[in-house]
Design an enzyme around this catalytic site. Structure first.
Site, short mmCIF file in Angstrom:
data_model
loop_
_atom_site.label_atom_id
_atom_site.label_comp_id
_atom_site.label_asym_id
_atom_site.label_seq_id
_atom_site.Cartn_x
_atom_site.Cartn_y
_atom_site.Cartn_z
N TYR A 48 6.57 -8.93 -1.19
CA TYR A 48 6.51 -9.85 -0.05
C TYR A 48 5.30 -9.56 0.84
O TYR A 48 5.41 -9.24 2.01
CB TYR A 48 7.81 -9.80 0.78
CG TYR A 48 8.40 -8.42 1.02
CD1 TYR A 48 8.19 -7.74 2.20
CD2 TYR A 48 9.19 -7.81 0.05
CE1 TYR A 48 8.74 -6.49 2.43
CE2 TYR A 48 9.76 -6.57 0.26
CZ TYR A 48 9.52 -5.92 1.45
OH TYR A 48 10.07 -4.67 1.67
N HIS A 104 7.41 3.93 -3.82
CA HIS A 104 8.67 3.33 -3.36
C HIS A 104 9.90 4.16 -3.71
O HIS A 104 10.80 4.34 -2.89
CB HIS A 104 8.80 1.92 -3.94
CG HIS A 104 9.57 0.99 -3.07
ND1 HIS A 104 9.26 -0.34 -2.95
CD2 HIS A 104 10.62 1.19 -2.24
CE1 HIS A 104 10.10 -0.92 -2.10
NE2 HIS A 104 10.93 -0.02 -1.67
#
Length: 211
Positions: A48, A104
């Protein structure tokens, strides 16, 4: 805005704006409103980024006024994949450097990812590097087998999940804990918790302010 200094001397705002749960169609508007409210650290991830890039461009803020965090997604683990993912992130966000780049999660070839991140950091394309969601064991192993130690471990951290062992390990390695979900994402009726309400009242603050 208050700032915190990382192990390499780079400073980041202590308060950031996370974009995980914003619907894509609303992301640009929400980030622009965050800028208007005074936020300057924007936290994002590979899935995103484009809408945030649009908001940055439309905001007219100088690049050095904005602090961008994004991450190496699990599917992009590995040296070559991480280099490619990094340059794709720059393109998506419309910038030529990142303030903070994180792995991540500790899955796949994250050692290869870290090597790529070390090189990008040494080239000046990233101001600081770190990890997300690394257990103390995974964090310590990576730290002991790297040229540049992680400067941040971004973890779930809030009054209901204080991760005291993590804090001790990170302190030993001169690494800062950065909280994701510091308000527990509004769950467990956190804003009406009796103890937190008492503390907030004592300091004449809201629950979110004292957390």
């Amino acid at each position: 805005m208050e700032y915190i200094t990382l192990a390499n001397g780079y400073q980041l705002p202590m308060l950031g704006y996370g974009t995980l749960h914003i619907p894509p169609k609303q992301t640009k508007e929400c980030v622009l409103k965050a800028f208007e409210a005074g936020y300057r650290l924007i936290d994002t991830a590979a899935s995103y980024q484009k809408e945030i890039g649009e908001a940055i461009k439309e905001s007219k803020l100088k690049r050095e006024e904005i602090y961008l965090t994004t991450k190496v997604w699990v599917q992009d683990a590995g040296y070559e994949n991480t280099l490619q993912a990094f340059h794709q992130s720059l393109e998506n966000l419309g910038v030529d450097y990142l303030d903070l780049y994180l792995i991540h999660q500790p899955y796949g070839d994250y050692y290869g990812s870290w090597k790529a991140m070390e090189e990008l950091y040494q080239q000046g394309k990233i101001k600081a590097i770190g990890v997300c969601n690394f257990s103390p064991e995974r964090f310590m192993d990576l730290s002991m087998n790297s040229l540049i130690h992680p400067m941040i471990n971004q973890l779930e951290f809030h009054p209901f999940y204080q991760q005291k062992n993590q804090k001790c390990v990170l302190k030993q390695c001169d690494c800062l804990l950065e909280a994701w979900g510091p308000l527990n994402e509004g769950q467990r009726d956190i804003f009406h918790h009796p103890m937190l309400l008492d503390i907030a009242k004592k300091h004449q603050k809201s629950v979110s302010q004292i957390i």
